[in-house]
Write a protein that holds these residues in place. Structure first.
Motif, PDB file in Angstrom:
ATOM      1  N   PRO A   1     -35.763  -9.931  72.544  1.00 33.56           N
ATOM      2  CA  PRO A   1     -36.434  -8.800  71.885  1.00 33.56           C
ATOM      3  C   PRO A   1     -37.839  -8.597  72.446  1.00 33.56           C
ATOM      4  CG  PRO A   1     -36.465 -10.726  70.457  1.00 33.56           C
ATOM      5  CD  PRO A   1     -35.626 -11.092  71.651  1.00 33.56           C
ATOM      6  N   ASP A   2     -38.213  -7.351  72.636  1.00 36.28           N
ATOM      7  CA  ASP A   2     -39.598  -7.031  72.989  1.00 36.28           C
ATOM      8  C   ASP A   2     -40.419  -6.842  71.717  1.00 36.28           C
ATOM      9  OD1 ASP A   2     -39.587  -6.620  76.037  1.00 36.28           O
ATOM     10  OD2 ASP A   2     -37.858  -5.461  75.376  1.00 36.28           O
ATOM     11  N   ALA A   3     -39.734  -6.378  70.672  1.00 36.17           N
ATOM     12  CA  ALA A   3     -40.426  -6.151  69.405  1.00 36.17           C
ATOM     13  C   ALA A   3     -39.431  -6.237  68.251  1.00 36.17           C
ATOM     14  CB  ALA A   3     -41.117  -4.785  69.411  1.00 36.17           C
TER      15      ALA A   3
ATOM     16  N   SER B   1     -30.190  -5.125  79.860  1.00 38.98           N
ATOM     17  CA  SER B   1     -30.242  -4.564  81.208  1.00 38.98           C
ATOM     18  C   SER B   1     -31.687  -4.528  81.702  1.00 38.98           C
ATOM     19  CB  SER B   1     -29.663  -3.145  81.215  1.00 38.98           C
ATOM     20  OG  SER B   1     -28.321  -3.154  80.755  1.00 38.98           O
ATOM     21  N   PRO B   2     -31.896  -4.636  83.013  1.00 39.33           N
ATOM     22  CA  PRO B   2     -33.263  -4.589  83.568  1.00 39.33           C
ATOM     23  C   PRO B   2     -33.974  -3.301  83.155  1.00 39.33           C
ATOM     24  CG  PRO B   2     -31.701  -5.296  85.244  1.00 39.33           C
ATOM     25  CD  PRO B   2     -30.887  -4.862  84.063  1.00 39.33           C
ATOM     26  N   GLY B   3     -35.242  -3.440  82.808  1.00 43.10           N
ATOM     27  CA  GLY B   3     -36.048  -2.266  82.452  1.00 43.10           C
ATOM     28  C   GLY B   3     -35.830  -1.768  81.034  1.00 43.10           C
ATOM     29  N   THR B   4     -35.013  -2.475  80.248  1.00 43.74           N
ATOM     30  CA  THR B   4     -34.724  -2.051  78.877  1.00 43.74           C
ATOM     31  C   THR B   4     -35.775  -2.597  77.915  1.00 43.74           C
ATOM     32  OG1 THR B   4     -32.337  -1.966  79.290  1.00 43.74           O
ATOM     33  CG2 THR B   4     -33.049  -2.150  76.989  1.00 43.74           C
TER      34      THR B   4
ATOM     35  N   ILE C   1     -44.795   0.709  75.778  1.00 44.32           N
ATOM     36  CA  ILE C   1     -43.717   1.402  76.504  1.00 44.32           C
ATOM     37  C   ILE C   1     -44.298   2.343  77.544  1.00 44.32           C
ATOM     38  CG2 ILE C   1     -41.707   2.928  76.251  1.00 44.32           C
ATOM     39  CD1 ILE C   1     -41.384   1.884  73.407  1.00 44.32           C
ATOM     40  N   GLY C   2     -45.469   2.913  77.237  1.00 42.93           N
ATOM     41  CA  GLY C   2     -46.097   3.839  78.167  1.00 42.93           C
ATOM     42  C   GLY C   2     -46.627   5.064  77.450  1.00 42.93           C
ATOM     43  N   ALA C   3     -47.369   5.889  78.184  1.00 41.54           N
ATOM     44  CA  ALA C   3     -47.954   7.103  77.614  1.00 41.54           C
ATOM     45  C   ALA C   3     -46.932   8.234  77.628  1.00 41.54           C
ATOM     46  CB  ALA C   3     -49.191   7.507  78.408  1.00 41.54           C
ATOM     47  N   SER C   4     -47.054   9.153  76.669  1.00 41.91           N
ATOM     48  CA  SER C   4     -46.174  10.320  76.607  1.00 41.91           C
ATOM     49  C   SER C   4     -46.902  11.443  75.887  1.00 41.91           C
ATOM     50  CB  SER C   4     -44.881   9.984  75.864  1.00 41.91           C
ATOM     51  OG  SER C   4     -44.091  11.156  75.680  1.00 41.91           O
TER      52      SER C   4
END
Length: 544
Positions: A152-154, A83-86, A425-428
């Motif tokens: 796969p992204d990773a 899915s988009p954004g996954t 993925i981004g900061a958290s």
């Protein structure tokens, strides 16, 4: 007449010389103009592997793991097109990476999924476990190649415990052996070799019957005892992990390479090799048994001294290092204990645990590829292990983590990904530590999973961990629920538990008394016969 014969001989010599010169010229041209490329030559080739199948789920094209080795009963299924954004992460490896023998919801990848979805609540993250039972790195490599189209992204790669499992894979004919030897020196032979059909392993069938039988018989594997084959095992592992990482880079896939953690403290080497013969063997055995007697009697200093002396006479005997490690740990020398536990593991001549060389290969490959990151799970388990030495506190058996081990692995990896923004993925600011993760997952317990405990007992039996088999078998028998005992399907397992505890206890008692010379040979032979009958009854093919 004589002149004619001389002319004929001269002609033959000229013809032979011309042929030799012709081939020498070809060899020279090949050496000058055709570069050697060994990188493309796989040391182990697989036939076709059917791991994934196309299915439709509620009208959506999807992929399902259908290989019997890939835990097809778990019906692992994912969309063909994410899915988009996954953010899609695949986990690859053997049974340890798969979380076996735990239920699917109680494995490290499921716990990691929980971590990341809580760390990144506004992100879509998929973690798909495509690990397979008994798969060595060269089979994991093929699974990775097949999943590339699924975006796969990773990938997380945790592989190394099954490299010695298929002990027949380097078996070749004498003709192949000669060709291989010549191909290392002669370029023409190299071309001929490439033109010949290559031997391939069955992609859909792991050939483990011989290996498992040798485990129950405590026989050495040629992959360990033959130096050339042992080197090939290491080369195949490096080639496979390197190919995964390189192909991932070509497809812009990030790779997280795990070093392989194993049970060091509580898992004895299965086969110990002794090269000594005759009187040298007798003298060594006397010293070794004096060390065993001292260790049994809690005389740890004396035991330590005897085992060091035994190693000076036979430096390849794995069990001596294991006992030396025990005595060192009981003398509070945990550094020496860790070093010798590792040596005991690496010198096992029928291993079921990743050797140190594999972890060093992983570290080297991770350092040499920009798309790869090292996650040192070996060091992590040493950090959390009792006194820095992992044992049954973190492992069910030789390599499969306990629930606690999987929770530690998932929480530490989740935090590592968060702090480093490893996968982009981004900061958290949300941190999920092991204590917090415990509150987020089910109340499942290893101790209350009877089937898991019986499997654990069987693994101890399979690799002759008699003391551990007695311990776990007794614990199981002492806590069996009434409904389990009443179920006729469990009759064989209950008999196996009772018989195993009985015959192993008797053998260890006789073995201990034999150190004092108060056991006659007949009594020992009876005990060994009982153990042999136990294996023939419950593990007839070396399987569980």
């Amino acid at each position: 007449m004589k002149k004619a014969e001389n002319k004929t001989l001269l002609f033959k010599m000229i013809a032979i010389g011309a042929v030799i010169v012709f081939f020498l010229l070809i060899e020279l041209v090949l050496r000058i103009f055709v570069p050697v490329n060994h990188q493309n030559e796989r040391l182990v080739d697989l036939g076709e592997l059917t791991f994934f199948s196309k299915v439709t789920v509620q009208g959506v094209p999807s992929i399902r793991i259908t290989s019997k080795y890939g835990y097809s009963d778990q019906q692992t299924t994912f969309k063909t097109k994410k899915s988009p954004g996954t953010y899609r992460i695949f986990c690859l490896g053997g049974s340890a990476a798969a979380g076996w023998p735990h239920p699917a919801n109680e494995r490290f990848s499921t716990y990691l999924d929980t971590c990341l979805k809580n760390i990144y609540p506004d992100k879509r993250i998929e973690i798909i476990n495509c690990s397979a039972h008994g798969f060595a790195s060269y089979r994991v490599r093929e699974v990775f190649h097949q999943l590339i189209p699924y975006q796969p992204d990773a990938v997380i790669v945790w592989s190394g415990n099954n490299e010695f499992l298929e002990d027949q894979r380097f078996k070749t004919s004498k003709v192949h052996a000669v060709v291989d030897a010549l191909a290392k020196k002669i370029r023409i032979v190299q071309l001929i070799k490439k033109a010949l059909p290559k031997q391939k392993l069955d992609g859909n069938q792991i050939e483990v019957a011989s290996s498992f039988w040798k485990k129950t018989q405590q026989q050495s594997l040629e992959l360990c005892s033959d130096p050339d084959l042992a080197l090939k095992v290491r080369q195949v592992y490096e080639q496979s992990i390197n190919e995964i990482t390189t192909e991932a880079a070509q497809n812009k896939i990030k790779v997280l390479l795990f070093t392989v953690p194993v049970n060091l403290r509580d898992w004895q080497p299965n086969v110990s090799y002794c090269s000594l013969k005759g009187q040298d063997s007798v003298k060594w055995s006397k010293i070794y048994n004096l060390g065993r007697a001292a260790l049994r009697d809690s005389n740890y200093l004396a035991a330590n001294k005897y085992f060091k002396e035994a190693i000076s006479k036979e430096p390849l005997h794995a069990m001596t290092y294991f006992n030396l490690a025990k005595s060192a740990e009981l003398l509070n020398d945990t550094i020496a204990a860790l070093q010798n536990y590792i040596l005991a593991k690496d010198l096992d001549y029928n291993p079921f645990r990743a050797i140190t060389d594999f972890n060093e290969i992983v570290r080297k490959i991770a350092a040499s590829h920009t798309n790869a990151t090292l996650f040192d799970a070996e060091k992590l388990f040493q950090k959390f292990g009792n006194r820095g030495i992992p044992g049954f506190d973190l492992f069910l058996d030789y390599v499969h983590p306990t629930r606690e081990g999987n929770l530690i692995l998932a929480s530490e990896l989740g935090e590592y990904i968060r702090k480093s923004n490893l996968f982009g993925i981004g900061a958290s600011e949300i941190r999920i530590d092991n204590q917090y993760l415990h509150k987020m997952v089910s109340g499942y317990s290893d101790e209350n999973d009877i089937q898991l405990q019986v499997t654990r007992f069987s693994l101890c039996c399979l690799t002759h961990q008699y003391e551990s088999a007695i311990r776990f078998g007794s614990e199981i028998l002492g806590s069996l629920p009434a409904d389990y005992q009443a179920n006729p399907q469990n009759k064989n397992d209950i008999l196996k538990l009772r018989e195993g505890v009985k015959v192993f206890s008797r053998f260890l008692d006789i073995d201990s008394r034999s150190l004092e010379g108060i056991v006659d040979n007949g009594e020992m032979q009876v005990a060994k016969k009982e153990i042999r009958l136990f294996y023939e009854t419950y593990y007839p093919y070396g399987t569980f």
